[in-house]
Each structure stands twice: as structure tokens, then as C-alpha cells.
Motif scaffolding. Structure first.
Motif, PDB file in Angstrom:
ATOM      1  N   VAL A  19      35.831  -1.017   3.547  1.00 49.59           N
ATOM      2  CA  VAL A  19      35.225  -0.240   4.807  1.00 49.59           C
ATOM      3  C   VAL A  19      36.055   0.493   5.540  1.00 49.59           C
ATOM      4  O   VAL A  19      36.264   0.309   6.671  1.00 49.59           O
ATOM      5  CB  VAL A  19      34.329  -0.984   5.804  1.00 49.59           C
ATOM      6  CG1 VAL A  19      33.044  -1.752   4.947  1.00 49.59           C
ATOM      7  CG2 VAL A  19      35.256  -2.317   6.353  1.00 49.59           C
ATOM      8  N   PRO A  20      37.013   1.534   4.829  1.00 46.43           N
ATOM      9  CA  PRO A  20      37.822   2.278   5.585  1.00 46.43           C
ATOM     10  C   PRO A  20      37.582   3.078   6.389  1.00 46.43           C
ATOM     11  O   PRO A  20      38.348   3.466   7.309  1.00 46.43           O
ATOM     12  CB  PRO A  20      38.665   2.946   4.450  1.00 46.43           C
ATOM     13  CG  PRO A  20      37.433   3.223   3.138  1.00 46.43           C
ATOM     14  CD  PRO A  20      36.923   1.723   3.491  1.00 46.43           C
ATOM     15  N   TYR A  21      36.218   3.503   6.577  1.00 53.84           N
ATOM     16  CA  TYR A  21      35.630   4.488   7.557  1.00 53.84           C
ATOM     17  C   TYR A  21      34.941   3.992   8.643  1.00 53.84           C
ATOM     18  O   TYR A  21      35.192   4.528   9.878  1.00 53.84           O
ATOM     19  CB  TYR A  21      34.747   5.541   6.634  1.00 53.84           C
ATOM     20  CG  TYR A  21      35.543   5.927   5.366  1.00 53.84           C
ATOM     21  CD1 TYR A  21      36.514   6.974   5.504  1.00 53.84           C
ATOM     22  CD2 TYR A  21      35.205   5.529   4.009  1.00 53.84           C
ATOM     23  CE1 TYR A  21      37.373   7.314   4.494  1.00 53.84           C
ATOM     24  CE2 TYR A  21      35.822   5.969   3.219  1.00 53.84           C
ATOM     25  CZ  TYR A  21      36.744   6.961   3.303  1.00 53.84           C
ATOM     26  OH  TYR A  21      37.599   7.155   1.990  1.00 53.84           O
ATOM     27  N   SER A  22      34.264   2.907   8.544  1.00 54.82           N
ATOM     28  CA  SER A  22      33.329   2.580   9.435  1.00 54.82           C
ATOM     29  C   SER A  22      33.973   1.341  10.076  1.00 54.82           C
ATOM     30  O   SER A  22      33.697   0.890  11.284  1.00 54.82           O
ATOM     31  CB  SER A  22      31.895   2.253   9.199  1.00 54.82           C
ATOM     32  OG  SER A  22      31.837   0.956   8.071  1.00 54.82           O
ATOM     33  N   ASP A  23      34.685   0.500   9.403  1.00 50.75           N
ATOM     34  CA  ASP A  23      35.350  -0.901   9.790  1.00 50.75           C
ATOM     35  C   ASP A  23      34.357  -1.641  10.000  1.00 50.75           C
ATOM     36  O   ASP A  23      34.458  -2.763  10.862  1.00 50.75           O
ATOM     37  CB  ASP A  23      36.287  -0.742  10.967  1.00 50.75           C
ATOM     38  CG  ASP A  23      37.237  -1.981  10.871  1.00 50.75           C
ATOM     39  OD1 ASP A  23      37.526  -2.322  10.002  1.00 50.75           O
ATOM     40  OD2 ASP A  23      37.486  -2.282  11.997  1.00 50.75           O
ATOM     41  N   PHE A  24      33.119  -1.721   9.249  1.00 51.04           N
ATOM     42  CA  PHE A  24      31.840  -2.551   9.636  1.00 51.04           C
ATOM     43  C   PHE A  24      31.591  -3.167   8.427  1.00 51.04           C
ATOM     44  O   PHE A  24      31.043  -2.707   7.264  1.00 51.04           O
ATOM     45  CB  PHE A  24      30.449  -1.574  10.074  1.00 51.04           C
ATOM     46  CG  PHE A  24      29.490  -2.374  10.456  1.00 51.04           C
ATOM     47  CD1 PHE A  24      29.318  -2.963  11.607  1.00 51.04           C
ATOM     48  CD2 PHE A  24      28.126  -2.772   9.459  1.00 51.04           C
ATOM     49  CE1 PHE A  24      28.422  -3.702  12.225  1.00 51.04           C
ATOM     50  CE2 PHE A  24      27.484  -3.542   9.951  1.00 51.04           C
ATOM     51  CZ  PHE A  24      27.339  -4.164  11.175  1.00 51.04           C
ATOM     52  N   LYS A  25      31.940  -4.455   8.299  1.00 52.55           N
ATOM     53  CA  LYS A  25      31.874  -5.352   7.011  1.00 52.55           C
ATOM     54  C   LYS A  25      30.556  -6.028   6.942  1.00 52.55           C
ATOM     55  O   LYS A  25      30.109  -6.359   8.082  1.00 52.55           O
ATOM     56  CB  LYS A  25      32.982  -6.348   7.019  1.00 52.55           C
ATOM     57  CG  LYS A  25      34.442  -5.817   6.787  1.00 52.55           C
ATOM     58  CD  LYS A  25      35.475  -7.155   6.963  1.00 52.55           C
ATOM     59  CE  LYS A  25      36.766  -6.720   6.679  1.00 52.55           C
ATOM     60  NZ  LYS A  25      37.669  -7.931   6.593  1.00 52.55           N
ATOM     61  N   VAL A  26      30.075  -5.968   5.609  1.00 53.31           N
ATOM     62  CA  VAL A  26      28.839  -6.691   5.325  1.00 53.31           C
ATOM     63  C   VAL A  26      28.769  -7.169   4.410  1.00 53.31           C
ATOM     64  O   VAL A  26      29.303  -6.734   3.443  1.00 53.31           O
ATOM     65  CB  VAL A  26      27.628  -5.784   5.520  1.00 53.31           C
ATOM     66  CG1 VAL A  26      26.250  -6.437   5.317  1.00 53.31           C
ATOM     67  CG2 VAL A  26      27.491  -4.563   6.679  1.00 53.31           C
ATOM     68  N   GLY A  27      28.504  -8.704   4.184  1.00 49.46           N
ATOM     69  CA  GLY A  27      28.180  -9.442   3.105  1.00 49.46           C
ATOM     70  C   GLY A  27      26.951  -9.741   2.888  1.00 49.46           C
ATOM     71  O   GLY A  27      26.065  -9.883   3.660  1.00 49.46           O
ATOM     72  N   ALA A  28      26.449 -10.136   1.703  1.00 50.29           N
ATOM     73  CA  ALA A  28      25.012 -10.466   1.405  1.00 50.29           C
ATOM     74  C   ALA A  28      24.872 -11.302   0.194  1.00 50.29           C
ATOM     75  O   ALA A  28      26.013 -11.114  -0.732  1.00 50.29           O
ATOM     76  CB  ALA A  28      24.010  -9.317   0.839  1.00 50.29           C
ATOM     77  N   ALA A  29      24.207 -12.335   0.075  1.00 52.47           N
ATOM     78  CA  ALA A  29      24.031 -13.333  -0.956  1.00 52.47           C
ATOM     79  C   ALA A  29      22.673 -13.274  -1.252  1.00 52.47           C
ATOM     80  O   ALA A  29      21.813 -13.465  -0.290  1.00 52.47           O
ATOM     81  CB  ALA A  29      24.495 -14.617  -0.941  1.00 52.47           C
ATOM     82  N   VAL A  30      22.303 -13.150  -2.622  1.00 54.42           N
ATOM     83  CA  VAL A  30      20.704 -13.325  -3.021  1.00 54.42           C
ATOM     84  C   VAL A  30      20.431 -14.670  -3.831  1.00 54.42           C
ATOM     85  O   VAL A  30      21.488 -15.016  -4.518  1.00 54.42           O
ATOM     86  CB  VAL A  30      20.313 -12.113  -3.701  1.00 54.42           C
ATOM     87  CG1 VAL A  30      20.177 -10.915  -2.828  1.00 54.42           C
ATOM     88  CG2 VAL A  30      21.080 -11.941  -4.888  1.00 54.42           C
ATOM     89  N   LEU A  31      19.469 -15.320  -3.464  1.00 52.75           N
ATOM     90  CA  LEU A  31      19.287 -16.537  -4.207  1.00 52.75           C
ATOM     91  C   LEU A  31      17.739 -16.182  -5.074  1.00 52.75           C
ATOM     92  O   LEU A  31      16.864 -15.616  -4.499  1.00 52.75           O
ATOM     93  CB  LEU A  31      18.824 -17.745  -3.306  1.00 52.75           C
ATOM     94  CG  LEU A  31      18.164 -18.857  -3.859  1.00 52.75           C
ATOM     95  CD1 LEU A  31      19.105 -19.650  -4.869  1.00 52.75           C
ATOM     96  CD2 LEU A  31      17.498 -19.938  -2.860  1.00 52.75           C
ATOM     97  N   MET A  32      18.027 -16.208  -6.441  1.00 48.53           N
ATOM     98  CA  MET A  32      16.967 -15.741  -7.421  1.00 48.53           C
ATOM     99  C   MET A  32      16.036 -16.963  -7.683  1.00 48.53           C
ATOM    100  O   MET A  32      16.552 -18.262  -7.276  1.00 48.53           O
ATOM    101  CB  MET A  32      17.515 -15.220  -8.606  1.00 48.53           C
ATOM    102  CG  MET A  32      18.287 -14.139  -8.378  1.00 48.53           C
ATOM    103  SD  MET A  32      17.796 -12.907  -7.145  1.00 48.53           S
ATOM    104  CE  MET A  32      16.688 -11.801  -8.089  1.00 48.53           C
ATOM    105  N   ASP A  33      15.060 -16.643  -8.226  1.00 52.21           N
ATOM    106  CA  ASP A  33      13.894 -17.952  -8.279  1.00 52.21           C
ATOM    107  C   ASP A  33      14.228 -18.924  -9.452  1.00 52.21           C
ATOM    108  O   ASP A  33      13.932 -19.987  -9.591  1.00 52.21           O
ATOM    109  CB  ASP A  33      12.583 -17.510  -8.761  1.00 52.21           C
ATOM    110  CG  ASP A  33      12.573 -16.744  -9.942  1.00 52.21           C
ATOM    111  OD1 ASP A  33      13.409 -16.399 -10.656  1.00 52.21           O
ATOM    112  OD2 ASP A  33      11.408 -16.408 -10.482  1.00 52.21           O
ATOM    113  N   ASP A  34      15.500 -18.533 -10.174  1.00 49.63           N
ATOM    114  CA  ASP A  34      16.001 -19.495 -11.292  1.00 49.63           C
ATOM    115  C   ASP A  34      17.066 -20.470 -10.544  1.00 49.63           C
ATOM    116  O   ASP A  34      17.843 -21.187 -11.279  1.00 49.63           O
ATOM    117  CB  ASP A  34      16.637 -18.745 -12.450  1.00 49.63           C
ATOM    118  CG  ASP A  34      17.562 -17.813 -12.170  1.00 49.63           C
ATOM    119  OD1 ASP A  34      18.216 -17.775 -10.963  1.00 49.63           O
ATOM    120  OD2 ASP A  34      18.338 -17.520 -13.256  1.00 49.63           O
ATOM    121  N   GLY A  35      17.494 -20.159  -9.168  1.00 41.98           N
ATOM    122  CA  GLY A  35      18.572 -20.832  -8.629  1.00 41.98           C
ATOM    123  C   GLY A  35      19.801 -20.240  -8.606  1.00 41.98           C
ATOM    124  O   GLY A  35      20.725 -20.869  -7.947  1.00 41.98           O
TER     125      GLY A  35
END
Length: 132
Positions: A19-35
Motif C-alpha cells: 500500500v505505498p499510495y494509501s497506506d491503508f492495509k487490508v487483510g482478508a481470509a475466506v473459509l470455503m465449504d470444504d474447510g
């Protein structure tokens, strides 16, 4: 439902954000139906339009591995608030989610809100609208 591992993964991926432009870090994690869990972070680009959000990065990783049924997604951005996904990410989430999919908005490891798709994207345009 218990989401401690999913939340930890989202927090971990947030640290990898480019994020060199906004300096707004975002993280995500997805749990799928197979675990299986897939993570992602936002990746910015000087042309801005080529930037990819953390939510889409995580979902696209899962889809690339053959997983298309989203059970839950955890999202963390500005840790002073419960950051919600942008409009494009809401639409992408709706493509792989169902009414029971949990959308977890994280402030920190112990402070988060659980929403449903209808909460964040009421009246979503979905694949059902394209029924032949």
C-alpha cells in the motif's frame, strides 16, 4: 460459530499488504465449504484502477484452487473501526456466497462483528437474476 483461526489469518495477511499510495492495509481470509482457508491482502498499483482489494485476492485464490462455495469471509482494515468491503468486493462476495455466509468485520482479534450478505448488500444482483 467460532472464527478465531479465520480472524488470525486475516490479521496476518493484512501485514503483507502492498500500500505505498494509501497506506491503508487490508487483510482478508475466506473459509470455503470444504474447510480450507485462503488469505489475501490489498495490492495497490500506480494506475489505481489496477489495484486489487484483499477480499477479492482471497476469493480469487480460492476459486483458482477450485473452491467456489464461500462459507465465511473475515476482513480487517483500519484497526480503529470495523472496516466494510468496498462495493466491488461486495458484488464479488455475493457471487460465491449464500444467505448463510458470515461476513466478519474485524477491529482486532477480540472485537469483530458478524454480518450476512443482505446486511452489507441489500437487493444484490446475483446469478439468480440471470436465470435462463
Amino acid at each position: 460459530m467460532e472464527y478465531k483461526e479465520l480472524i488470525k489469518e486475516a490479521l496476518k495477511y493484512r501485514e503483507n499488504a502492498y500500500v505505498p499510495y494509501s497506506d491503508f492495509k487490508v487483510g482478508a481470509a475466506v473459509l470455503m465449504d470444504d474447510g480450507k482457508i485462503y488469505g489475501g491482502c490489498n495490492v495497490e498499483n500506480a494506475s489505481y484502477g489496477a489495484t486489487n482489494c484483499a477480499e477479492r485476492t482471497a476469493i480469487f485464490r480460492a476459486v483458482a484452487e477450485g473452491n467456489k462455495n464461500l462459507k465465511a469471509i473475515a476482513i480487517v482494515g483500519d484497526m480503529a473501526t470495523h472496516t466494510s468491503p468496498c462495493g466491488i468486493c461486495r458484488q464479488v462476495i455475493s457471487e460465491f456466497a449464500n444467505r448463510d455466509t458470515d461476513i466478519i468485520l474485524i477491529k482486532n482479534e477480540n472485537d469483530y462483528k458478524v454480518k450476512k450478505l443482505e446486511d452489507i448488500l441489500p437487493g444484490a444482483f446475483t446469478k439468480e437474476d440471470l436465470a435462463k
